[in-house]
Design a protein around this motif. Structure first.
Motif, PDB file in Angstrom:
ATOM      1  N   VAL A  44       0.839  -1.197   0.000  1.00 38.70           N
ATOM      2  CA  VAL A  44       0.000   0.000   0.000  1.00 38.70           C
ATOM      3  C   VAL A  44       0.874   1.247   0.000  1.00 38.70           C
ATOM      4  CG1 VAL A  44      -1.704   1.324   1.316  1.00 38.70           C
ATOM      5  CG2 VAL A  44      -1.964  -1.145   1.083  1.00 38.70           C
ATOM      6  N   ASP A  45       1.913   1.251   0.819  1.00 32.20           N
ATOM      7  CA  ASP A  45       2.829   2.401   0.861  1.00 32.20           C
ATOM      8  C   ASP A  45       3.493   2.643  -0.489  1.00 32.20           C
ATOM      9  OD1 ASP A  45       2.223   2.888   3.475  1.00 32.20           O
ATOM     10  OD2 ASP A  45       4.086   2.024   4.291  1.00 32.20           O
ATOM     11  N   PHE A  47       2.283   2.503  -3.378  1.00 29.77           N
ATOM     12  CA  PHE A  47       1.416   3.276  -4.266  1.00 29.77           C
ATOM     13  C   PHE A  47       1.320   4.738  -3.844  1.00 29.77           C
ATOM     14  CE2 PHE A  47      -0.028  -1.021  -5.238  1.00 29.77           C
ATOM     15  CZ  PHE A  47      -0.084  -0.959  -6.613  1.00 29.77           C
ATOM     16  N   ASP A  48       1.773   5.054  -2.642  1.00 32.33           N
ATOM     17  CA  ASP A  48       1.828   6.421  -2.121  1.00 32.33           C
ATOM     18  C   ASP A  48       0.472   7.130  -2.167  1.00 32.33           C
ATOM     19  OD1 ASP A  48       3.199   8.481  -0.867  1.00 32.33           O
ATOM     20  OD2 ASP A  48       3.676   9.484  -2.758  1.00 32.33           O
ATOM     21  N   HIS A  49      -0.576   6.390  -1.804  1.00 32.39           N
ATOM     22  CA  HIS A  49      -1.899   7.011  -1.717  1.00 32.39           C
ATOM     23  C   HIS A  49      -1.939   7.951  -0.524  1.00 32.39           C
ATOM     24  CE1 HIS A  49      -3.651   4.536  -4.808  1.00 32.39           C
ATOM     25  NE2 HIS A  49      -3.281   3.436  -4.194  1.00 32.39           N
ATOM     26  N   SER A  50      -2.697   9.011  -0.638  1.00 32.63           N
ATOM     27  CA  SER A  50      -2.837   9.951   0.476  1.00 32.63           C
ATOM     28  C   SER A  50      -3.739   9.350   1.551  1.00 32.63           C
ATOM     29  CB  SER A  50      -3.447  11.266  -0.014  1.00 32.63           C
ATOM     30  OG  SER A  50      -4.800  11.063  -0.402  1.00 32.63           O
ATOM     31  N   ASP A  51      -3.614   9.876   2.778  1.00 32.61           N
ATOM     32  CA  ASP A  51      -4.500   9.435   3.860  1.00 32.61           C
ATOM     33  C   ASP A  51      -5.957   9.675   3.482  1.00 32.61           C
ATOM     34  OD1 ASP A  51      -2.382   8.623   5.387  1.00 32.61           O
ATOM     35  OD2 ASP A  51      -2.376  10.403   6.674  1.00 32.61           O
ATOM     36  N   ALA A  53      -7.312   9.588   0.484  1.00 32.45           N
ATOM     37  CA  ALA A  53      -7.763   8.574  -0.477  1.00 32.45           C
ATOM     38  C   ALA A  53      -7.988   7.223   0.203  1.00 32.45           C
ATOM     39  CB  ALA A  53      -6.752   8.431  -1.602  1.00 32.45           C
ATOM     40  N   LEU A  54      -7.115   6.870   1.135  1.00 32.78           N
ATOM     41  CA  LEU A  54      -7.263   5.590   1.829  1.00 32.78           C
ATOM     42  C   LEU A  54      -8.433   5.593   2.796  1.00 32.78           C
ATOM     43  CD1 LEU A  54      -3.561   4.671   2.627  1.00 32.78           C
ATOM     44  CD2 LEU A  54      -5.047   3.644   0.907  1.00 32.78           C
TER      45      LEU A  54
END
Length: 103
Positions: A44-45, A47-51, A53-54
């Protein structure tokens, strides 16, 4: 594989998969998830999704799990009242129907 498992009823109904094959889909999914699980956070990290978005209390970058969980619970409309949104129309009358019984 997860798409097949999510729609397994359609695959069975159409005759694309049989009963034994459906069991194999479940087992393969379970085995793969067990293999991926130790690497889940890193994946998951990556992909560097923002908090934002998650939208996850436990997966936030600040690590403040409990405060974030409490805030999410407080914002949830189901927690707006003590009884919840369905109490007056559904649960209350159902649970109290025997309270007025004449025995």
């Amino acid at each position: 594989l997860s798409h097949i498992e999510d729609n397994l009823g359609d695959f069975l109904e159409a005759g694309v998969l049989g009963r034994d094959q459906a069991a194999l889909v479940h087992e393969a999914t379970r085995r793969l998830l067990l293999r991926v699980r130790p690497e889940a956070v890193a994946l998951v990290d990556a992909f560097d999704h923002s908090d934002y978005a998650l939208n996850s209390a436990i997966g936030s970058s600040d690590g403040d799990v409990y405060r974030r969980l409490l805030k999410m619970a407080q914002r949830n409309p189901f927690n707006a009242t003590q009884e919840g949104p369905a109490w007056n129309d559904i649960l209350g009358p159902f649970l109290n129907r025997n309270a007025k019984s004449k025995l």
